[in-house]
Design a protein around this motif. Sequence first.
Motif, short mmCIF file in Angstrom:
data_model
loop_
_atom_site.label_atom_id
_atom_site.label_comp_id
_atom_site.label_asym_id
_atom_site.label_seq_id
_atom_site.Cartn_x
_atom_site.Cartn_y
_atom_site.Cartn_z
N GLY A 151 -51.27 8.94 -46.80
CA GLY A 151 -51.18 10.39 -46.71
C GLY A 151 -52.51 11.08 -46.93
N GLN A 152 -52.47 12.42 -46.86
CA GLN A 152 -53.67 13.21 -47.11
C GLN A 152 -54.10 13.09 -48.56
N SER A 153 -53.14 12.83 -49.44
CA SER A 153 -53.45 12.72 -50.87
C SER A 153 -54.17 11.43 -51.19
N GLY A 154 -54.05 10.42 -50.34
CA GLY A 154 -54.66 9.13 -50.62
C GLY A 154 -53.94 8.37 -51.72
N LYS A 155 -52.68 8.68 -51.94
CA LYS A 155 -51.89 8.02 -52.98
C LYS A 155 -51.83 6.52 -52.69
N MET A 156 -52.19 5.75 -53.70
CA MET A 156 -52.17 4.30 -53.56
C MET A 156 -50.74 3.79 -53.72
N LEU A 157 -50.27 3.06 -52.72
CA LEU A 157 -48.95 2.43 -52.76
C LEU A 157 -49.11 0.95 -52.47
N SER A 158 -48.24 0.17 -53.07
CA SER A 158 -48.29 -1.27 -52.78
C SER A 158 -47.61 -1.54 -51.45
N GLU A 159 -47.92 -2.69 -50.90
CA GLU A 159 -47.38 -3.03 -49.59
C GLU A 159 -45.86 -3.13 -49.60
N ILE A 160 -45.26 -3.38 -50.75
CA ILE A 160 -43.80 -3.52 -50.82
C ILE A 160 -43.10 -2.17 -50.61
N VAL A 161 -43.78 -1.07 -50.94
CA VAL A 161 -43.19 0.26 -50.73
C VAL A 161 -43.95 1.03 -49.65
N PRO A 217 -43.36 1.66 -46.58
CA PRO A 217 -42.62 2.63 -45.76
C PRO A 217 -42.60 4.05 -46.35
N LEU A 218 -42.80 4.18 -47.65
CA LEU A 218 -42.87 5.52 -48.24
C LEU A 218 -44.17 6.24 -47.88
N GLY A 219 -45.13 5.50 -47.34
CA GLY A 219 -46.41 6.09 -46.98
C GLY A 219 -46.29 7.25 -46.01
N SER A 220 -45.30 7.25 -45.16
CA SER A 220 -45.15 8.32 -44.17
C SER A 220 -44.71 9.64 -44.81
N VAL A 221 -44.16 9.60 -46.01
CA VAL A 221 -43.70 10.82 -46.68
C VAL A 221 -44.34 10.98 -48.06
N VAL A 222 -45.38 10.20 -48.36
CA VAL A 222 -45.94 10.19 -49.71
C VAL A 222 -46.42 11.57 -50.16
N ASP A 223 -46.90 12.40 -49.24
CA ASP A 223 -47.38 13.73 -49.62
C ASP A 223 -46.23 14.68 -49.97
N ASP A 224 -45.01 14.30 -49.67
CA ASP A 224 -43.84 15.11 -50.00
C ASP A 224 -43.19 14.65 -51.31
N LEU A 225 -43.75 13.63 -51.95
CA LEU A 225 -43.19 13.09 -53.18
C LEU A 225 -44.04 13.48 -54.38
N ALA A 226 -43.42 13.53 -55.53
CA ALA A 226 -44.14 13.77 -56.78
C ALA A 226 -44.03 12.51 -57.62
#
Length: 138
Positions: free
Chosen positions: A83-93, A95-104
Amino acid sequence: MLGTDHLLGADRAASRLLHHPAKAKRVVQFFMAGAASHIDLFDYKPELIKRHGQASDFGEPVEAFQNGLGPWLRPIWDFQPYGQSGKMLSEIVAPLGSVVDDLAFVHNMVGKSGVHSAATLLQATGFQLPGFPERAAG
């Protein structure tokens, strides 16, 4: 949400505390007792990768499971920014990368105990000890 529904009591001034309108419409809490660690999913800690295999020593006694603390362990999955935020996610999650900027993500929760059962009780009820004691020992 409390301000909008006037659940903060008779004083409606509390609903004017925010300097911008609230956007959240829902709150979904993932309570994953027994699930994968947040450190392996959402809470990237590059220092764990750097210290992988080194002895863990906090300089004071630490309450630990069974036979004490083992060496530092890096996350078992790789992380990358999303996302635009650059939130680091592990490869196991990933799929959440497409909506990560909508999550807190809340990464600053603390408790008085590292014991999972006590911490779980505190998180779920606001009390660290079972039975809702009038005054918990501190």
